[in-house]
Design a protein around this motif. Structure first.
Motif, mmCIF file in Angstrom:
data_model
loop_
_atom_site.group_PDB
_atom_site.id
_atom_site.type_symbol
_atom_site.label_atom_id
_atom_site.label_comp_id
_atom_site.label_asym_id
_atom_site.label_seq_id
_atom_site.Cartn_x
_atom_site.Cartn_y
_atom_site.Cartn_z
ATOM 1 N N UNK A 202 37.700 32.802 35.073
ATOM 2 C CA UNK A 202 37.567 33.202 33.686
ATOM 3 C C UNK A 202 37.961 34.666 33.537
ATOM 4 N N UNK A 203 38.863 34.944 32.615
ATOM 5 C CA UNK A 203 39.338 36.313 32.417
ATOM 6 C C UNK A 203 39.318 36.670 30.935
ATOM 7 N N UNK A 204 38.875 37.881 30.665
ATOM 8 C CA UNK A 204 38.955 38.431 29.311
ATOM 9 C C UNK A 204 39.793 39.709 29.314
ATOM 10 N N UNK A 205 40.634 39.837 30.328
ATOM 11 C CA UNK A 205 41.541 40.969 30.402
ATOM 12 C C UNK A 205 42.752 40.709 29.505
ATOM 13 N N UNK A 206 43.363 41.733 28.962
ATOM 14 C CA UNK A 206 44.538 41.514 28.107
ATOM 15 C C UNK A 206 45.764 41.036 28.886
ATOM 16 N N UNK A 207 45.846 41.397 30.171
ATOM 17 C CA UNK A 207 46.988 41.021 30.992
ATOM 18 C C UNK A 207 46.523 40.135 32.152
ATOM 19 N N UNK A 208 47.492 39.524 32.838
ATOM 20 C CA UNK A 208 47.169 38.657 33.963
ATOM 21 C C UNK A 208 46.485 39.443 35.075
ATOM 22 N N UNK A 209 45.427 38.858 35.621
ATOM 23 C CA UNK A 209 44.719 39.500 36.725
ATOM 24 C C UNK A 209 45.551 39.434 37.998
ATOM 25 N N UNK A 210 45.397 40.458 38.827
ATOM 26 C CA UNK A 210 46.101 40.484 40.105
ATOM 27 C C UNK A 210 45.237 41.182 41.144
ATOM 28 N N UNK A 211 45.437 40.846 42.434
ATOM 29 C CA UNK A 211 44.734 41.575 43.499
ATOM 30 C C UNK A 211 45.346 42.961 43.667
ATOM 31 N N UNK A 212 44.523 43.894 44.131
ATOM 32 C CA UNK A 212 45.006 45.259 44.351
ATOM 33 C C UNK A 212 45.722 45.311 45.699
ATOM 34 N N UNK A 213 47.009 45.661 45.732
ATOM 35 C CA UNK A 213 47.747 45.712 46.997
ATOM 36 C C UNK A 213 47.119 46.705 47.973
ATOM 37 N N UNK A 214 47.331 46.492 49.290
ATOM 38 C CA UNK A 214 48.123 45.431 49.904
ATOM 39 C C UNK A 214 47.406 44.082 49.868
#
Length: 340
Positions: A202-214
């Motif tokens: 479940x996401x309420x972020x405006x943009x797609x969630x992503x893992x923080x690299x690396x």
């Protein structure tokens, strides 16, 4: 336990086995010939995972279960023992969460995420110990995260749960040591991993969630889980140099890291692409259930994910000294970035 290596016929239970780290871990055990009980809610994902386990050389038993239901988890463990035999290893992976600012999460959502990601580990550990204690042998592997030590913005529910699992793990480990128990509990702290969670949480972020690299592939995480299961006497293992770097930086200068994450943590966890409001949500119901699809082991970040982990190799071959050296170097880089 008399022998370290997982062998053909050993019985392994994996929760959250329908996708991501859980599925990759099940396959890692299957390649050793283990009999793997796959526990998860998503029946579509479970069916596909079972086929992969059997293709890899293991045997599979699928048990659809929600780890929030303590009685159902207990029943699942009883079924495994009755149909497969004594459980040698139990791996806890199942979780759910919410990508959102704290103020945008409802009490019901927060409770659900906490029940799955923390109490699910507790209930499963209870079920495993019920069968391991009479034999005085067995191993429980808790899959954790660097976020068990260091909270970040937009993941208050997940970070809170992982902190709770860490504290629970340490307390239980001390009790077992006090009893001179033959049962081992260990924890594997993970970095950012390319799993389907970024497509179904479940996401309420405006943009797609992503893992923080690396970012690391699930197979890297699974190799660490297998290693921990075969060498469970250490309290915990760390995967990825950034995991150790985060822990070290948090210990050296937590206030500075707070400011760094406040400045960078929001953008670093979102892609430029706007979030699709029609993406599936697995908080209440599995996204890979009867009406869903099989999401597989990997997420959408294959082109950015590492397939090797020098940190785990260093800790295997050079012990804590090599791990500490990597951590201090990584911490210096993190703090250097924080000062900019």
């Amino acid at each position: 336990m008399g022998r370290a290596a997982i062998q053909r016929g050993d019985v392994v239970v994996v929760t959250g086995a329908s996708a991501g780290i859980g599925r990759a871990s099940a396959l890692a055990f299957a390649r050793r010939g283990a009999t793997v009980a796959l526990l998860a809610r998503g029946e579509t994902g479970l069916k596909a995972a079972a086929a992969e386990v059997e293709q890899a050389g293991g045997a599979a038993l699928t048990i659809p279960v929600d780890v929030v239901d303590a009685d159902a988890v207990t029943a699942a463990a009883q079924r495994v023992e009755a149909e497969l035999g004594p459980i040698r290893v139990w791996v806890n992976v199942a979780f759910s969460s919410v990508f959102a600012r704290f103020e945008d999460i409802s009490p019901a959502e927060y409770r659900r995420a906490t029940e799955v990601s923390y109490l699910g580990y507790v209930y499963a550990t209870m079920a495993a110990l019920e069968h391991m204690r009479p034999r005085n042998r067995g191993t429980i592997v808790q899959v954790g995260s660097a976020l068990a030590y260091r909270g970040i913005p937009l993941q208050t529910a997940y970070c809170g749960a992982k902190h709770a699992v860490q504290g629970f793990h340490e307390s239980l480990r001390c009790e077992l040591l006090h009893e001179h128990s033959g049962i081992n509990v260990t924890m594997v702290q993970m970095p950012a991993v390319n799993t389907p969670q970024f497509s179904w949480l479940l996401s309420r972020l405006p943009h797609q969630a992503q893992p923080v690299p690396p970012i690391y592939q699930p197979e890297v995480a699974a190799a660490a889980v297998l290693h921990a299961a075969e060498h469970p006497h250490r309290r915990e293992y760390w995967v990825g140099s950034t995991t150790m770097a985060t822990l070290a930086a948090n210990a050296i200068a937590p206030g500075l890291l707070d400011r760094y994450l406040a400045k960078t943590g929001f953008a670093a966890q979102q892609r430029a692409t706007r979030r699709d409001p029609n993406e599936p949500v697995n908080l209440w119901e599995p996204a890979d259930g009867p009406d869903g699809r099989d999401f597989g082991t990997h997420g959408r970040f294959d082109d950015r994910s590492h397939t090797l982990d020098p940190q785990l190799l260093a800790s295997r071959h050079h012990g804590l000294l090599g791990a500490a050296a990597g951590a201090l170097l990584g911490a210096a880089l993190v703090l250097r970035g924080a000062r900019r």
